[in-house]
Design an enzyme around this catalytic site. Structure first.
Site, PDB file in Angstrom:
ATOM      1  N   GLU A 319      67.929  37.932  46.153  1.00 21.77           N
ATOM      2  CA  GLU A 319      69.364  37.786  46.373  1.00 21.77           C
ATOM      3  C   GLU A 319      70.006  37.617  45.002  1.00 21.77           C
ATOM      4  OE1 GLU A 319      70.754  37.799  49.424  1.00 21.77           O
ATOM      5  OE2 GLU A 319      68.951  37.696  50.687  1.00 21.77           O
ATOM      6  N   GLU A 715       9.639  47.037  19.329  1.00 20.83           N
ATOM      7  CA  GLU A 715       8.220  47.378  19.468  1.00 20.83           C
ATOM      8  C   GLU A 715       7.762  46.855  20.826  1.00 20.83           C
ATOM      9  OE1 GLU A 715       6.490  49.018  17.141  1.00 20.83           O
ATOM     10  OE2 GLU A 715       7.905  48.970  15.458  1.00 20.83           O
TER      11      GLU A 715
END
Length: 1316
Positions: A319, A715
């Protein structure tokens, strides 16, 4: 190209003695009105200029909206969703980039106003909002970003009939107009959750149209604008009891709705007070300016509840004013009150979570799938593209995607932060996998405990077996898997990579790139098999396992199972710690073959190494692991040190590497292989590479130093080639660690570096972290990822032409911190703003061509062009006679777009040919860029000759067949001079890599040192170069693998070096080897690493009189020299390979010549000005040619441009890509009125005649030596004229006095000479 205009007020600096003769240039010429149209304000535009002082009735509103849609077609589209009772259109303005397309990825937002016809403020502020968004787009970054990323729909009036009945000044609605023409309140006419539908559809066509619109569009967020008080009201609007007021009716998203309403309220100066002070309800207050709808008063059949319950959309009612229809004098105030709230509320459409829902088999989008958030009993549905946008407040959520016939998928602990929405994609697996295609309904719940599918087969895969495995999974899972090769091994085996992601074929903005590389040493095989296991695991579990799905959706994972397939084929199962198969087929260790920071690697670069280096340069990898065998440890950079001794060699990111390495619990005991290496110990299972042993030429260091990628070496086991029966154990031991390491790519900081003016991502911007001497750069679209350990950091983003920006970021141990940078361009004027000017228009054809240039510049555009334009040819070296016949043949076979002319003849009377390829060959087209390709200046380096002949044939054959090639030729003037020194070429000997025979012309002169003394060959080229119409020149030579840029002569500094280096870099980057910077030319001692394969020419071999320098100094055209290979005259068998290496790079020059800055200089009347000086960055000068056109290439970034024309005031501006410079004639000379100066000039003529007589007498009495001196100056007048034109500042008079002052020794003679 973009566009810039200059308007120049004139400040005429003419000297009185020559004023009369130059006044002719002040005549006003008629201009081309088309070039002013975008800046001039037409009467219609003036009439629609917003005054904020009147209401628009239906007719005026319609006209205004249609006018705006026509004015901004690239971002605005006007349509009607239906009609009112009285037949008025319900207009909706859609505002977004490409408004005529349905583009996925942009949430839909809407504003609806004037639902109650007498509540009119909403109608007007939405009109103002439309105008604001359209006019500010491209000017205000906030608006540009909002429009680019949001699909905005604005309906100013839902009740146009009611508005026509309402009266201005009616604050309470006493005069009607609230309802529609059938007296129905539209905000009581929607289906209600408690009462259903109570209104006949025929009575409310407005509601019917809006309902259809809501269902079709699937909006995400909305607001319904009203009037009568000042508050934001959120669902629900009514309750089951319909209590008149005071009953809080809470929705499932109550907290979210409150937050959304507060965004609007807190940005509204009146609303946020909670005290509207409306005259009819002076005591009404709302805490924080918001209220629950039903708690305020019960509204059954309201639109906002319908949106939420049935429309997928969250809507709040605003509003806006106490007075429903205030006087028009109040409208400007109302706009000012609501503007920020309207924008801030729209931006909320981008919060929460967003993403896509797809099905797992084919990757098809799933529309209408449900998005379920645990704890919130309100679901959303996906759109037509499978996209969804779930607004949520910051927090942690469990989110599930559910679709009939598919297994639901839940992602737990989704983090939602303030600001932009988190991305979360779902891929749902079919509930029934049988080929019958039947669909089974499944409950939206997950099994209590999900068990991922594990790999089923464990065996060692030969190359053929591995290839079939990869092809199988590529075919079986096309929506997430894509198989490609980065190159071939010595024995021509493909180096395959499988990429797994939800969009596997392209880099997605914001999604990091990750890679695993295995089997670099052919006999270390565990990584190879684990990678095949991982591919199977990711593919089989995608869509069912949450962890896998999240990783695949959020990461682009590249897996190379074998970098050394040749070595694998000779290795033997059971090898514990041997070397058979370790190296490639040329017996080189690939992990000692990369360029090194401390050691010069003398071994020839291997094809596997080159392929991987190219791969890494082409993809913005963030994190990587290189999988090896023979121990059990994670090894991180650096791998060697300057002295080559075993000790800790710390990288700037040592802490980050340690964090990345500590992820494999199996390695923590630190004693990995006690049976094999009793004394080997690694604390926490990790080690610095050089502290273990020195590895010069390793891949992980090269990754870190030459790309954005952090790589560690893992590894995986003590035995290099274990027995197949042990492979399941390796998988179990490493599965979790492999996944966890991928997760690490999502740590640290990430974000986007963009231009604040238009939101465009900035590529190659630098991201630096204070205290860490290692920067990374942004990818093509400006996105970046910077791995960091937890802590607070000072991070700076910088880019050429932009002001650096620094911020602080705190990195947590969980997740990644998003840090976006929006950089501001450097400005040169006093107020920090770019001067404004009229903007040129681009017709659709120009826009299309610029889009083509952009496409060819980014991503795989050029690669696709190269692949789609293959030509068959058996390469060989051509004699001069064959060369002449070949170029004549091109003109005979392709006469419409080729022309051939002679530039001159050599010492031995061979013709130096110039071939032009253009849609209008031989015609002057000054608006088009002109590029020159030349070769053969050294006759003993004929590779360039053959490359240019093939390039010419390639262009001709593909003209009219390939759209991109055709357009490039139509828009470019291409001149190819294949052989400057055909005499020397006839003397050169094939397969002689270092021989100087044929290098010089017949007079024994190195032509590249002769652009002073002028042999016939160089005279011919000097005439061509001094045409001054060229934008770029590319010269091909041999004996190295590098691209060089001016100058060859030794100079302290080079003007515009950044641009010159950039042009050379473009060529090198599009060459598969050159950009790696590793020449490997043992024949000329060039063994080191040349960064990016580019260097200043003088650093390679400094000399005077080069063609490159002459082109720069006298042709005002940048020239780069490309050395195509180490061997000057390689065997003909290598020509096909050399062509394949250079084809893309040559094409890239045709693309690059359309960049930079180009434009036209004219006066205000439209007359083009020829010979105006365009000064770039205060140094480099180009001149306007016929038609006033100019074109200068520039590196990406921000540049300053100045324009100078004799008699006009100098102006400067930040340069964009396309400029029109307009000179404005002033009415003053020397600051005095023009009439006074002209009169003074006339009065001075008598005195001038007398003075001239005196000067003539003095000059006549000068010595013969003086006459000779001036005679010599006149002989070189052209050179002096050129020097004068190169000087844009200061007086010509002073320059002439300096250059033409004679060598007279007497004071008297010197006096007279100075007076002249």
């Amino acid at each position: 190209m973009g566009h810039i205009f200059f308007s120049f007020p004139v400040a005429v600096k003419l000297r009185l003695p020559v004023l009369a003769s130059l006044l002719v240039f002040l005549v006003v010429f008629p201009g081309d009105s088309r070039q002013h149209r975008t800046r001039s304000v037409s009467p219609s535009a003036a009439e629609t200029a917003e005054t904020y002082s009147k209401y628009y009735n239906y007719v005026a509103l319609t006209g205004l909206l249609e006018s705006l849609a026509q004015k901004y077609p690239h971002i605005a589209n006007l349509s009607s969703i239906g009609q009112s009772v009285e037949g008025r259109e319900l207009w909706v303005m859609r505002i977004t980039k490409d408004p005529n397309m349905d583009t996925p990825g942009k949430p839909k937002f809407k504003y609806v106003g004037n639902m109650h016809g007498d509540e009119t403020v909403s109608r007007q502020v939405l009109v103002y909002l439309i105008e604001y968004l359209l006019s500010k787009y491209g000017e205000e970054p906030r608006i540009s970003e909002l429009v680019n990323t949001t699909d905005i729909y604005i309906m100013p009036s839902m009740n146009p009939d009611g508005f026509e009945k309402a009266r201005e000044g009616d604050c309470s609605g006493d005069y009607g107009g609230r309802n529609n023409a059938r007296d129905k309140d539209l905000n009581r006419s929607f289906p209600d959750q408690y009462d259903g539908t109570s209104v006949k559809q025929a009575d409310v066509p407005e509601v019917t149209a809006v309902i259809t619109w809501i269902q079709e569009k699937k909006f995400v967020l909305s607001a319904n604008l009203h009037g009568g008080t000042v508050v934001a009201s959120y669902p629900f609007d009514d309750s089951a009891s319909h209590q008149r007021q005071g009953h809080y009716s809470q929705s499932a998203d109550d907290s979210l709705f409150r937050a959304l309403a507060l965004v609007y309220s807190r940005n509204h100066p009146v609303m946020k007070t909670g005290e509207p002070n409306c005259p009819d309800t002076p005591d009404e207050t709302f805490k924080d300016g918001i209220t629950n709808g039903a708690h305020w008063y019960d509204v059954p059949g309201g639109m906002q509840d319908y949106n939420y319950l049935y429309g997928n959309c969250l809507e709040v009612t605003m509003e806006l004013s106490c007075c429903k229809y205030p006087l028009a004098t109040e409208l400007h105030k109302e706009w000012d009150l609501n503007r920020e709230s309207l924008l801030a509320y729209m931006e909320q459409v981008h919060i929460g979570v967003r993403g896509y829902v797809k099905e797992a088999v084919k990757g098809t989008a799933l529309a209408n799938a449900s998005i379920v958030v645990e704890g919130i009993r309100h679901n959303l549905a996906t759109g037509n593209h499978g996209d969804y946008y779930r607004l949520l407040l910051p927090g942690t959520y469990n989110i599930t995607a559910v679709a009939p016939g598919y297994i639901p998928m839940t992602v737990n602990s989704v983090q939602v932060s303030e600001g932009k929405a988190a991305e979360l994609n779902f891929t749902l697996a079919p509930a029934v996998s049988e080929p019958s295609g039947s669909i089974t309904e499944t409950p939206p719940v997950f099994p209590p405990e999900h068990q991922p599918i594990q790999p089923q087969e464990f065996r060692h895969h030969s190359y053929a077996d591995m290839e079939l495995f990869l092809r199988k999974y590529n075919s079986e899972f096309p929506s997430i898997a894509h198989l490609y090769s980065v190159g071939r091994s010595v024995n021509q085996r493909e180096l395959y990579v499988m990429v797994i992601s939800d969009n596997p074929k392209v880099h997605e903005h914001g999604e990091p790139e990750f890679k695993y590389v295995a089997n670099m040493h052919g006999n270390e095989v565990v990584g190879r098999e684990l990678m095949l296991n991982l591919i199977e695991y990711l593919c089989r579990n995608y869509g069912t396992d949450p962890e896998v799905t999240q990783l695949v959706n959020s990461t682009r994972i590249h897996i190379m199972p074998s970098m050394n397939p040749d070595g694998y084929e000779v290795a033997t199962e059971g090898d514990v710690k041997g070397y058979k198969g370790r190296n490639n087929s040329n017996n080189f260790d690939l992990n000692r073959n990369f360029p090194d920071q401390f050691v010069t690697i003398t071994e020839p670069r291997q094809p596997e190494t080159i392929a991987v280096m190219n791969w890494l340069k082409s993809t913005p990898f963030v994190l990587s692991a290189n999988l090896h065998g023979g121990s059990l440890v994670v090894n991180y950079p650096y791998d060697d040190d300057r002295e080559g001794i075993t000790r800790y060699s710390q990288s700037p990111d040592d802490k980050v590497f340690q964090q990345l390495s500590r992820k494999n619990t199996l390695m923590y005991n630190g004693h990995p292989c006690e049976d094999l290496y009793r004394n080997e110990f690694f604390k926490d299972g990790i080690t610095n590479g050089a502290n273990w042993y020195n590895v010069p030429g390793g891949m992980q260091d090269w990754n870190y130093l030459n790309t954005n990628c952090f790589e560690v070496t893992i590894e995986l086991g003590c035995i290099k080639f274990p027995w197949a029966k042990d492979l399941p154990t390796y998988w179990e031991q490493n599965r979790e660690a492999l996944l966890q390491f991928i997760h690490q790519v999502h740590t640290g900081v990430k974000g986007t570096v963009s231009d604040i003016s238009d939101g465009t991502g900035i590529p190659n911007a630098t991201i630096s972290v204070q205290g860490i001497d290692h920067s990374i750069t942004t990818a093509h679209t400006g996105d970046y990822w910077r791995l960091l350990t937890p802590g607070t950091y000072s991070i700076t983003a910088s880019a050429h032409g932009y002001k650096p920006l620094r911020t602080y970021a705190t990195v947590s141990k969980d997740g990644v911190e998003v840090v976006d940078f929006r950089l501001t361009r450097l400005h040169t004027d006093s107020n920090g703003q770019s001067p404004k000017g009229p903007q040129p228009t681009q017709n659709p054809s120009e826009r299309e061509f610029q889009s083509l240039i952009k496409d060819l510049s980014l991503g795989q555009g050029l690669d696709q062009l190269v692949r789609s334009t293959a030509t068959e040819n058996r390469f060989r070296y051509r004699s001069y006679k064959e060369l002449s016949e070949f170029v004549r043949g091109l003109t005979l076979n392709f006469p419409k777009f080729t022309s051939l002319r002679s530039l001159g003849q050599t010492v031995e009377f061979r013709t130096i040919w110039a071939l032009e390829i253009s849609n209008k060959p031989g015609e002057a087209e000054p608006s088009e860029p002109k590029i020159r390709f030349v070769a053969g200046i050294h006759g003993n380096a004929p590779v360039g000759i053959e490359l240019l002949l093939e390039f010419a044939a390639f262009l001709c054959i593909n003209y009219g067949k390939n759209a991109a090639i055709t357009r490039l030729i139509n828009e470019t003037r291409i001149v190819i001079v294949p052989s400057i020194n055909p005499d020397g070429r006839e003397q050169a000997i094939e397969k002689q890599c270092t021989s100087t025979q044929g290098r010089t012309n017949t007079h024994g002169k190195d032509l590249d040192t002769d652009f002073f003394e002028a042999q016939p060959e160089t005279r011919a080229m000097m005439d061509l170069i001094q045409d001054k119409s060229y934008t770029l020149s590319v010269a091909l030579d041999g004996g190295s693998l590098v691209a060089t840029y001016p100058y060859d002569k030794p100079v302290q500094s080079v003007e515009n070096e950044g641009t010159l280096k950039y042009l050379a870099t473009v060529y090198a980057n599009n060459h598969p080897k050159m950009h790696l910077g590793d020449t490997g030319c043992s024949n000329n001692g060039q063994m080191g690493n040349i960064p990016d394969g580019v260097m200043r020419a003088a650093e390679r071999q400094s000399h005077m009189g080069s063609m490159k320098d002459f082109s720069m100094d006298f042709g005002h055209c940048p020239e780069i020299t490309v050395y195509t290979g180490c061997c000057l005259f390689p065997p003909a068998e290598q020509l096909a390979t050399l062509w394949a290496e250079n084809k893309k790079a040559l094409l890239s020059m045709l693309v690059e010549v359309h960049k930079g800055v180009r434009g036209v200089v004219r006066d205000k009347s439209g007359k083009p000005i020829v010979g105006a000086i365009i000064v770039l960055n205060g140094g480099v000068r180009v001149f306007t040619r016929e038609g006033g056109y100019f074109h200068a290439l520039l590196a990406p970034g921000n540049h300053n441009i100045e324009a100078v024309a004799d008699g006009y005031q100098q102006q400067r501006q930040e340069a964009a890509s396309n400029i029109i410079i307009e000179f404005d004639m002033d009415n003053s000379i020397f600051g005095l009125p023009r009439e006074f100066v002209v009169a003074s000039a006339a009065a001075s003529m008598t005195a001038l005649v007398v003075t001239a007589c005196i000067i003539w007498c003095v000059c006549a009495a000068k010595s013969n030596r003086q006459k000779d001196g001036f005679h010599r100056l006149r002989q070189h007048r052209d050179d002096y004229d050129d020097e004068i034109r190169l000087t844009s500042m200061g007086s010509k008079k002073s320059l002439l006095a300096h250059e033409f002052q004679d060598d007279s020794e007497s004071d008297e003679e010197t006096l007279y000479a100075n007076k002249i």
